[in-house]
Design an enzyme around this catalytic site. Structure first.
Site, PDB file in Angstrom:
ATOM      1  N   ASP A 321       0.832  -1.269  -0.057  1.00 31.83           N
ATOM      2  CA  ASP A 321      -0.029  -0.026   0.105  1.00 31.83           C
ATOM      3  C   ASP A 321       1.015   1.180   0.009  1.00 31.83           C
ATOM      4  OD1 ASP A 321      -2.560   1.460   0.190  1.00 31.83           O
ATOM      5  OD2 ASP A 321      -1.652   1.797   2.336  1.00 31.83           O
ATOM      6  N   ASP A 517      -1.198  -0.693   6.230  1.00 34.55           N
ATOM      7  CA  ASP A 517      -1.231  -0.591   7.614  1.00 34.55           C
ATOM      8  C   ASP A 517      -2.704   0.175   8.095  1.00 34.55           C
ATOM      9  OD1 ASP A 517      -1.498   1.944   6.243  1.00 34.55           O
ATOM     10  OD2 ASP A 517      -0.745   3.216   7.873  1.00 34.55           O
ATOM     11  N   ASP A 521      -6.564  -2.426   4.613  1.00 36.02           N
ATOM     12  CA  ASP A 521      -5.689  -3.265   4.102  1.00 36.02           C
ATOM     13  C   ASP A 521      -5.937  -4.720   4.494  1.00 36.02           C
ATOM     14  OD1 ASP A 521      -4.239  -1.304   2.681  1.00 36.02           O
ATOM     15  OD2 ASP A 521      -3.204  -0.616   4.170  1.00 36.02           O
TER      16      ASP A 521
END
Length: 787
Positions: A321, A517, A521
């Site tokens: 990400d 995080d 996610d």
């Protein structure tokens, strides 16, 4: 007859193992020693009885271990130990049986000791978990359970206390020991307004903390839940041994059977079984893997089990990400733009005062920037917040709104200029309106992590051949990050469902690691072969969905974990293969009749000890991956890094000077040029000279070459050349009473060029050199102090 289930046996073994294995070792050692004493005094029958008892003592737990293995669906090398013990009793080789018993119980005891040593860093997380908090209500302080702490409560943190929940420092500054989460021993100062994670220790005086999360949703609670699952003997730890046992067990039985058939001697067959007793497989591989888990935890990486460590060791695709993983996840203010008849300081003060009441991450950044500049904020009233639009409140009798605006509201020249600047810098804009009229804008940008480029290179060297970024952000900033980091592919505008689909597609092609995080996610982390959560700031949901949690907010710990995983797996395979090779050689000698059972047992004992000690090397890590920095060099790096952070904000003065000159060569432009040159001569050039004379020579040894800094030295020379040229232009302009027309083009080229060069140079140094040092190491004072 009472039937004992394999499950009951497993629970019994786990409960009594800390006491059982030392007791078994003592009993088998006592039996062997007593038999030896009897043999020395000529009482051979008594000696045989003692050795027979020692052998029998070991058979019972060995059978239990076989049953437990069967219960977990494993049928392998444990059987050889039982056969060798039983075989020595059947053929009357009681001394060999006693030696095998001592070897088996000794190996199990050594395994238990190594496991306890290797897992002590994981259990330390559990032992440190806070149980209560001191809550202040008015002037009264009461002790309450963690479950009773609510968001917004004021907690009193005494010296030595473990911070119980995530929060923000209020009142006096805090001095914290974050070693349990980050692995860094240096204390960290947290000024008022700064965020603090649960699980760190108060290393200074009493301070107060405003809770921003409940105990259940705080950082440390998620890490503790993960550590509870990081069992020292989970099933994946044994998979490596079972994989080799698939071939080793039938080979052992075949060699033993052939030796019996050819020689007609059962003793020779037992001798083969004795030297094949599989401690290298049973113990060495798990010890290496668990040692890797321990080393990872000390580096700020909590790994759920050995299976995750093993998978990480041979993964080839990494998906990440962007926000909070490759970038800081905390936007920083890069500029404040004021409208006509408005001051930039007042724009920021109004924005921060109103944003005190907003939980949005951009609001937090604006408040942090204002507090860093020493501003005194006002307390707003009547605050309302519209999700996705911003927050509005009464401030000093005015209605102030901070947030987004429609394009129709941005028709003025200054507002269009601010919007264009934001687009060019890929920055977000928080518009500050007073009574509905735009008065200023705060530009924010999520900066790339300083260590991200170096980390990407390290990960490629460690074995990742495909790096992919997933982000819900726009394509333009995503492509910019991907270009800087050299990523293979970028997926922009990704929803949580899109991320899961992309991860599954990559996982079908190769072993895939996903790093994230946020709460959004969590599904993608669960879909990957190995999910890695940035747990230092990340959501509890992502931490619990992950196989690995980085307890410190440092992306380079992922590269450390990769190095540890590959080294631990290498040691595990090496220990198992070498141990089996030595055992096979001893089996061949025993099958030929040249190695009786008793000497064979002694030889196997030596093999077992050697491979287990080799497996413990995984605790130290791969020496080739270590870059040793002297303590003074590391502190020096931190000092220069801190000075970079201060100077970076000052570089805008050089660009502003060029902008004023482009608008007209008037008195204001001359004054701006004078300020820019003073910045160069008083702050930037002394900083660059100190790097050249102090930092670069200190880096020559750890980088193994003075050439490693040669290109940066050439950049220093160019910075000096452009600064001298600007200084000469300033002297000419002052002598002539103003900037002359023929100076403008060259001055603009020098100013804009120097601004771009300095920014690039700062980034290169931070990426190549400053990222070598731990960010939490106490920094020495920089050689040059900014005015």
């Amino acid at each position: 007859m009472t039937v004992v289930s394999a499950t009951s046996l497993g629970h019994l073994s786990a409960r009594w193992r800390p006491f059982l294995e030392p007791i078994l070792l003592a009993l088998t050692g006592l039996a062997l020693g007593a038999g030896g004493v009897a043999w020395l005094f000529g009482a051979k029958d008594a000696a045989d009885v003692c050795w027979m008892i020692g052998t029998a003592i070991a058979i019972v737990p060995a059978l239990l271990w076989v049953l437990i293995a069967l219960r977990h669906g494993r049928f392998g090398v444990d059987l050889i130990a039982v056969l060798s013990l039983g075989g020595t009793l059947l053929v009357g080789e009681y001394l060999a049986g006693a030696l095998i018993a001592l070897m088996l119980t000794g190996g199990r005891a050594l395994d238990a000791a190594a496991t306890r040593r290797a897992s002590r860093d994981l259990t330390a997380l559990l032992e440190r978990a806070p149980r209560f908090a001191r809550r202040r209500v008015g002037t009264q302080v009461e002790v309450v359970g963690l479950a009773d702490v609510d968001v917004g409560d004021i907690l009193v943190i005494s010296p030595g206390d473990v911070v119980p929940v995530d929060g923000r420092v209020v009142g006096s500054a805090a001095v914290l020991d974050e070693a349990a989460l980050t692995g860094e021993s240096a204390h960290v100062d947290r000024p008022p307004g700064d965020t603090v994670r649960s699980g760190v220790v108060n290393a200074g005086g009493v301070f107060e903390l405003r809770a921003t999360a409940s105990a259940e949703q705080s950082t440390y609670a998620g890490i503790v839940r993960l550590a509870l699952q990081a069992g020292a003997e989970s099933a994946p730890l044994v998979r490596l041994a079972d994989r080799y046992a698939t071939y080793f067990l039938p080979l052992t039985l075949l060699v033993s059977g052939v030796a019996w058939l050819i020689s007609g001697s059962a003793v020779r067959a037992v001798a083969v079984l004795v030297v094949a007793t599989p401690c290298p497989l049973l113990l060495a591989a798990p010890v290496a893997i668990v040692s890797g888990l321990s080393r990872a935890s000390r580096a700020g990486v909590v790994i759920r089990d050995g299976g995750a460590l093993e998978n990480l060791g041979h993964a080839t695709t990494l998906m990440m990400d962007k926000t909070g993983t490759l970038t800081m996840g905390r936007p920083v203010v890069i500029d404040v733009i004021a409208g006509p008849s408005t001051d930039t300081t007042e724009v920021l003060r109004m924005a921060a005062s109103v944003d005190q009441l907003s939980p949005h991450v951009m609001a937090e950044s604006i408040v942090t920037e204002a507090l860093k500049r020493g501003m005194t904020l006002s307390l707003p009233t009547g605050a309302t917040e519209e999700p996705g639009r911003g927050v509005s409140a009464e401030l000093d009798g005015l209605r102030v709104t901070v947030g987004k605006l429609a394009d129709d509201d941005l028709q003025t020249t200054w507002a269009q200029g601010a919007l264009n600047r934001a687009r060019l810098d890929n920055a977000a804009v928080a518009w500050v309106c007073v009574n509905g009229v735009p008065k200023g804008a705060v530009l924010l940008r999520d900066p790339l992590r300083r260590q991200a480029p170096r980390t990407m290179r390290r990960l490629r060297e460690a074995g990742f051949n495909r790096l992919v970024m997933l982000t819900g952000d726009r394509a333009e900033p995503a492509r910019e990050v991907a270009t800087v980091l050299g990523l293979d592919e970028v997926y922009a505008h990704q929803t949580p469902a899109d991320k899961v689909t992309a991860v599954r597609a990559e996982r079908n092609r190769a072993i895939t690691v996903m790093v994230g995080d946020g709460i959004n996610d969590a599904p993608a982390l669960a879909a990957a072969t190995v999910g890695v959560a940035m747990g230092a700031r990340g959501a509890t949901a992502s931490s619990e969905a992950a196989d690995i949690v980085l307890t410190t907010d440092r992306l380079d710990r992922l590269a450390d974990a990769m190095d540890i995983a590959r080294w631990s797996r290498r040691i595990a395979v090496q220990s198992a293969v070498v141990g089996m090779a030595l055992s096979l050689a001893a089996m061949t000698v025993a099958a030929l009749g040249w190695l009786p059972p008793a000497p064979g047992a002694l030889l196997q004992e030596a093999i077992d000890v050697a491979v287990i000690l080799n497996a413990l090397r995984a605790l130290r890590g791969d020496p080739r991956a270590d870059l040793e920095l002297a303590a003074d060099t590391e502190r020096m790096l931190q000092g220069f890094a801190a000075e970079h952070d201060e100077l970076r904000d000052s570089l805008i003065e050089i660009r502003n000077c060029a902008d004023k000159l482009a608008d007209g060569a008037d008195e204001a432009a001359l004054q701006s040029l004078s300020r820019a040159y003073a910045l160069l001569t008083e702050r930037i050039l002394p900083h660059e000279r100190a790097e050249e004379t102090e930092l670069y020579p200190a880096l020559a040894a750890p980088l193994h070459s003075g050439e490693a800094t040669a290109t940066m030295s050439r950049t220093h020379a160019e910075i000096q050349r452009l600064s001298d040229r600007i200084g000469e232009h300033l002297r000419l302009a002052q002598a002539a009473g103003g900037i002359q027309h023929d100076q403008i083009d060259d001055l603009l080229a020098c100013l804009y060029g120097l601004y771009a060069l300095l920014r690039l140079h700062f980034i290169q140094e931070e990426e190549s050199y400053f990222s070598l040092a731990d960010p939490d190491t106490a920094a020495a004072p920089a050689p040059t102090k900014p005015h």
